[in-house]
Every structure is written in structure tokens, then in C-alpha cells.
Write a protein that holds these residues in place. Sequence first.
Motif, PDB file in Angstrom:
ATOM      1  N   LYS A 171      -1.095   0.471   4.658  1.00 20.37           N
ATOM      2  CA  LYS A 171      -1.449   1.679   3.922  1.00 20.37           C
ATOM      3  C   LYS A 171      -0.925   1.587   2.487  1.00 20.37           C
ATOM      4  O   LYS A 171       0.060   0.899   2.216  1.00 20.37           O
ATOM      5  CB  LYS A 171      -0.860   2.900   4.616  1.00 20.37           C
ATOM      6  CG  LYS A 171      -1.387   3.108   6.018  1.00 20.37           C
ATOM      7  CD  LYS A 171      -0.676   4.253   6.698  1.00 20.37           C
ATOM      8  CE  LYS A 171      -1.138   4.390   8.133  1.00 20.37           C
ATOM      9  NZ  LYS A 171      -0.357   5.396   8.864  1.00 20.37           N
ATOM     10  N   ASP A 172      -1.563   2.305   1.594  1.00 23.93           N
ATOM     11  CA  ASP A 172      -1.114   2.285   0.201  1.00 23.93           C
ATOM     12  C   ASP A 172       0.102   3.180  -0.035  1.00 23.93           C
ATOM     13  O   ASP A 172       0.547   3.349  -1.165  1.00 23.93           O
ATOM     14  CB  ASP A 172      -2.255   2.638  -0.754  1.00 23.93           C
ATOM     15  CG  ASP A 172      -2.823   4.029  -0.518  1.00 23.93           C
ATOM     16  OD1 ASP A 172      -2.275   4.795   0.311  1.00 23.93           O
ATOM     17  OD2 ASP A 172      -3.829   4.355  -1.167  1.00 23.93           O
ATOM     18  N   THR A 173       0.651   3.741   1.035  1.00 28.27           N
ATOM     19  CA  THR A 173       1.858   4.565   0.916  1.00 28.27           C
ATOM     20  C   THR A 173       3.116   3.728   0.726  1.00 28.27           C
ATOM     21  O   THR A 173       4.149   4.255   0.301  1.00 28.27           O
ATOM     22  CB  THR A 173       2.038   5.441   2.169  1.00 28.27           C
ATOM     23  OG1 THR A 173       2.064   4.596   3.328  1.00 28.27           O
ATOM     24  CG2 THR A 173       0.921   6.462   2.291  1.00 28.27           C
ATOM     25  N   LEU A 174       3.040   2.456   1.038  1.00 31.97           N
ATOM     26  CA  LEU A 174       4.218   1.591   0.904  1.00 31.97           C
ATOM     27  C   LEU A 174       4.446   1.262  -0.569  1.00 31.97           C
ATOM     28  O   LEU A 174       3.575   0.699  -1.230  1.00 31.97           O
ATOM     29  CB  LEU A 174       4.042   0.304   1.708  1.00 31.97           C
ATOM     30  CG  LEU A 174       5.217  -0.668   1.623  1.00 31.97           C
ATOM     31  CD1 LEU A 174       6.494  -0.032   2.160  1.00 31.97           C
ATOM     32  CD2 LEU A 174       4.907  -1.932   2.395  1.00 31.97           C
ATOM     33  N   GLN A 175       5.609   1.614  -1.060  1.00 30.67           N
ATOM     34  CA  GLN A 175       5.953   1.399  -2.464  1.00 30.67           C
ATOM     35  C   GLN A 175       7.358   0.833  -2.572  1.00 30.67           C
ATOM     36  O   GLN A 175       8.212   1.097  -1.725  1.00 30.67           O
ATOM     37  CB  GLN A 175       5.914   2.734  -3.219  1.00 30.67           C
ATOM     38  CG  GLN A 175       4.594   3.472  -3.151  1.00 30.67           C
ATOM     39  CD  GLN A 175       3.511   2.799  -3.951  1.00 30.67           C
ATOM     40  OE1 GLN A 175       3.756   2.287  -5.036  1.00 30.67           O
ATOM     41  NE2 GLN A 175       2.300   2.793  -3.424  1.00 30.67           N
ATOM     42  N   THR A 195       6.277  -8.211   1.395  1.00 26.20           N
ATOM     43  CA  THR A 195       7.293  -7.282   0.899  1.00 26.20           C
ATOM     44  C   THR A 195       8.617  -8.022   0.795  1.00 26.20           C
ATOM     45  O   THR A 195       8.897  -8.942   1.570  1.00 26.20           O
ATOM     46  CB  THR A 195       7.465  -6.056   1.822  1.00 26.20           C
ATOM     47  OG1 THR A 195       7.840  -6.486   3.130  1.00 26.20           O
ATOM     48  CG2 THR A 195       6.196  -5.230   1.885  1.00 26.20           C
ATOM     49  N   GLU A 212      -1.185  -0.170   9.396  1.00 23.81           N
ATOM     50  CA  GLU A 212      -2.435   0.261  10.031  1.00 23.81           C
ATOM     51  C   GLU A 212      -2.398  -0.133  11.508  1.00 23.81           C
ATOM     52  O   GLU A 212      -1.582  -0.969  11.923  1.00 23.81           O
ATOM     53  CB  GLU A 212      -3.637  -0.428   9.351  1.00 23.81           C
ATOM     54  CG  GLU A 212      -3.788  -0.142   7.874  1.00 23.81           C
ATOM     55  CD  GLU A 212      -4.305   1.259   7.569  1.00 23.81           C
ATOM     56  OE1 GLU A 212      -4.651   2.012   8.510  1.00 23.81           O
ATOM     57  OE2 GLU A 212      -4.346   1.605   6.369  1.00 23.81           O
ATOM     58  N   PRO A 259       5.840   3.141   9.518  1.00 22.64           N
ATOM     59  CA  PRO A 259       4.912   4.232   9.174  1.00 22.64           C
ATOM     60  C   PRO A 259       3.822   3.847   8.176  1.00 22.64           C
ATOM     61  O   PRO A 259       2.874   4.596   7.967  1.00 22.64           O
ATOM     62  CB  PRO A 259       5.816   5.300   8.541  1.00 22.64           C
ATOM     63  CG  PRO A 259       7.212   4.915   8.854  1.00 22.64           C
ATOM     64  CD  PRO A 259       7.209   3.441   9.098  1.00 22.64           C
ATOM     65  N   HIS A 260       3.947   2.677   7.575  1.00 22.45           N
ATOM     66  CA  HIS A 260       3.018   2.255   6.531  1.00 22.45           C
ATOM     67  C   HIS A 260       2.015   1.204   7.016  1.00 22.45           C
ATOM     68  O   HIS A 260       1.241   0.680   6.222  1.00 22.45           O
ATOM     69  CB  HIS A 260       3.803   1.730   5.322  1.00 22.45           C
ATOM     70  CG  HIS A 260       4.795   2.726   4.831  1.00 22.45           C
ATOM     71  ND1 HIS A 260       4.446   3.801   4.038  1.00 22.45           N
ATOM     72  CD2 HIS A 260       6.131   2.846   5.064  1.00 22.45           C
ATOM     73  CE1 HIS A 260       5.523   4.526   3.792  1.00 22.45           C
ATOM     74  NE2 HIS A 260       6.557   3.965   4.399  1.00 22.45           N
ATOM     75  N   LEU A 315      11.300   2.260  -1.327  1.00 27.11           N
ATOM     76  CA  LEU A 315      11.466   2.757   0.037  1.00 27.11           C
ATOM     77  C   LEU A 315      12.791   2.255   0.593  1.00 27.11           C
ATOM     78  O   LEU A 315      13.133   1.089   0.445  1.00 27.11           O
ATOM     79  CB  LEU A 315      10.316   2.247   0.911  1.00 27.11           C
ATOM     80  CG  LEU A 315      10.422   2.509   2.405  1.00 27.11           C
ATOM     81  CD1 LEU A 315      10.295   3.999   2.695  1.00 27.11           C
ATOM     82  CD2 LEU A 315       9.341   1.732   3.138  1.00 27.11           C
TER      83      LEU A 315
END
Length: 138
Positions: A2-6, A100, A62, A59-60, A9
Motif C-alpha cells: 500500500k502507498d501508506t508505507l512511508q 525497505t 496487500e 498493516p501496509h 514509520l
Amino acid sequence: MKDTLQAGLEQTLKYRVPRERTVPFLYPESDHFRIMPEVFATGYLVGFIEWACMEALAPHLEEGERTVGTMINVTHEAATPVGMEVTATVRCVEVDGKRTVWAVEARDEVDVIGRGTHERFVINYDKFTQRVATKGKK
């Protein structure tokens, strides 16, 4: 993924060290390990750090995705006895596609016990396990 991972975190994970996670239990078939003191083993420290990163990433992801560790560069600076609580704090410092990078630090109730970096890649679980099964047949 997901694009929520930045980057930025952060995740903290706590664990009380049982006897079974000490050096003599790492490779019990090895005399070298069996005769060592019962302190939190470096191999288990690495796994604990990976666990903290996996918790942060979960949580990030798919559906059908998992992450695998591909690099670890961590010191092990202090011994931790059985029964002491350890805490891993991991912070994402880079997101590059499926890759990451994490700054990691682990502490027990007295000392910093380890620090460094850890790299993980997002994989498709089904494709990955198929490749491993094929490799196992060779």
C-alpha cells in the motif's frame, strides 16, 4: 504494498527472554553452543529485530504479500540474562519500491544490546513458495 508505507514509520516490540532463546539452544547439536552461558543469543536477537519490522510492515501489505529479510547489519553489544525484557525499536528510513530499510535498536532493562540496519523486501507469498518448492525438487 500500500502507498501508506512511508519513511519515518516506527514500531516498538517487547519480549521477555526465556531460557529457550539463549545461546545453548541456538544449535543444540553443536558442542560450541551448548557450553556457552545462558544469555539471549545473537541469532534470536536478529529474529526479534526482524519480527519488529514485520509487525511495522503488516498493516501496509496487500493481500498475499509478506516481507523477507535480505540484509542485516547489527551489533550485539551486551549480554541479556534469562527473564529480562528486551525492547526493539525499528524506524523505516527508506522505501524504494518493494525494498525497505530500517534503523534498528534493541535494549534490555539495563543496556543497549544491539543496533544497526535491516533491509526487507515485499514478496508475493504464493510465487515465492512456488519458487522455493521448485528449487527443492532439483
